[in-house]
Design a protein around this motif. Sequence first.
Motif, PDB file in Angstrom:
ATOM      1  N   HIS A 169       0.883  -1.309   0.014  1.00  0.00           N
ATOM      2  CA  HIS A 169      -0.087   0.067   0.064  1.00  0.00           C
ATOM      3  C   HIS A 169       0.686   1.162   0.187  1.00  0.00           C
ATOM      4  N   THR A 170       1.938   1.363   0.723  1.00  0.00           N
ATOM      5  CA  THR A 170       2.954   2.275   0.813  1.00  0.00           C
ATOM      6  C   THR A 170       3.446   2.857  -0.419  1.00  0.00           C
ATOM      7  N   ARG A 172       2.035   2.055  -3.602  1.00  0.00           N
ATOM      8  CA  ARG A 172       0.904   2.540  -4.176  1.00  0.00           C
ATOM      9  C   ARG A 172       0.634   4.077  -3.891  1.00  0.00           C
ATOM     10  N   ALA A 173       0.656   4.349  -2.382  1.00  0.00           N
ATOM     11  CA  ALA A 173       0.474   5.599  -2.214  1.00  0.00           C
ATOM     12  C   ALA A 173       1.387   6.746  -2.585  1.00  0.00           C
ATOM     13  N   ARG A 174       2.641   6.277  -2.501  1.00  0.00           N
ATOM     14  CA  ARG A 174       3.748   6.956  -3.104  1.00  0.00           C
ATOM     15  C   ARG A 174       3.446   7.213  -4.569  1.00  0.00           C
ATOM     16  N   GLU A 175       3.240   6.498  -5.337  1.00  0.00           N
ATOM     17  CA  GLU A 175       2.973   6.404  -6.725  1.00  0.00           C
ATOM     18  C   GLU A 175       1.845   7.524  -6.921  1.00  0.00           C
ATOM     19  N   GLY A 180       6.901  14.603  -3.752  1.00  0.00           N
ATOM     20  CA  GLY A 180       6.846  15.835  -2.732  1.00  0.00           C
ATOM     21  C   GLY A 180       6.091  15.601  -1.496  1.00  0.00           C
ATOM     22  N   PRO A 181       4.830  15.226  -1.210  1.00  0.00           N
ATOM     23  CA  PRO A 181       4.077  15.310  -0.387  1.00  0.00           C
ATOM     24  C   PRO A 181       4.896  14.077   0.829  1.00  0.00           C
ATOM     25  N   ALA A 259      11.803   1.626   1.771  1.00  0.00           N
ATOM     26  CA  ALA A 259      12.144   1.064   0.278  1.00  0.00           C
ATOM     27  C   ALA A 259      10.915   1.459  -0.462  1.00  0.00           C
ATOM     28  N   ALA A 260       9.728   0.998  -0.027  1.00  0.00           N
ATOM     29  CA  ALA A 260       8.342   1.242  -0.599  1.00  0.00           C
ATOM     30  C   ALA A 260       8.031   2.794  -0.928  1.00  0.00           C
ATOM     31  N   GLY A 261       8.660   3.597  -0.276  1.00  0.00           N
ATOM     32  CA  GLY A 261       8.453   5.119  -0.157  1.00  0.00           C
ATOM     33  C   GLY A 261       7.950   5.776   0.896  1.00  0.00           C
ATOM     34  N   ALA A 262       8.041   5.256   1.898  1.00  0.00           N
ATOM     35  CA  ALA A 262       7.580   6.014   3.250  1.00  0.00           C
ATOM     36  C   ALA A 262       8.745   7.000   3.442  1.00  0.00           C
TER      37      ALA A 262
END
Length: 292
Positions: A169-170, A172-175, A180-181, A259-262
């Motif tokens: 989910h992380t 997907r959320a980063r995508e 920026g956010p 690594a997933a984007g958090a």
Amino acid sequence: MSDTAAPLKQRVGRYGVWSIGLRSEDPARRGEIAEAAAELEELGYGTAWLGGSSAAGNAAPLLEATSRLAVGTSIQSIWQHDAEASAAGFAGLESAHPGRFVLGLGVSHAKLAEQYRRPYSALVAYLDALDAAGVPAGRRVLAALGPKTLELSRDRAAGAVPYLVTAEHTARAREILGEGPLLAPELKVVLDEDPERARTTARDYLAMYLALPNYTNNFLRLGFTEDDLKDGGSDRLVDAVFAWGDDARIRARVEEFLAAGADHLALQVVVAGAEREALPRQEWRRVAALLA
């Protein structure tokens, strides 16, 4: 939104603690909470996230007890606290402790809010009211699970604070958010190396969340099945939303989310048999040490 989110990313740091106990309104616990907040700051945590439908008043004691720690609501229900009161609370803390309070907002759940109707539209209207009251978008974050609310987190806030999610989910959320956010998911931690015991502790805690469709629908979107949601959650589900085991295993799970984007992880320590409002200070120390 990247320009407004950048200062918040710096403020919250890489790791924070998520705790229901830190939001307690019991006057007898005020000293304990202040002492715990000061220790969290000393241990190097960047943020204390107040569990439950917290508000500015719950954050004030922690801000008063510290000098650098950011304090965020995770997650203030838009049904329990109207926008005008939220704006006033934000303004008061901003005046007393500039830059350190983060307003985390969410739509809660139909089972927990009698007035629950058209949650997305209600959240948009709430943000409109905050805009009118002068609460900057760069100081508020949304408890976003689905794509539409993640887009709203990107466009109308500084980012997202998803609760009870996986590394997938992380990603997907980063995508959806872009670079920026702020993306600051919550991750539950069980400091127990025994698989059966650790998963039992996790299931005992997870059970109440599996009765809430906002969470279960999100799991189904991520590819889990109805069978994964039975009996407190399958091993696959438990292992996806909890970090458990020895220090190396927990570090690996943390790294998986990063690594997933958090940008930041709100770490919630879950202790077998402990009351939900307990302050697991010994465990917070151990987590800080294993992440150092």
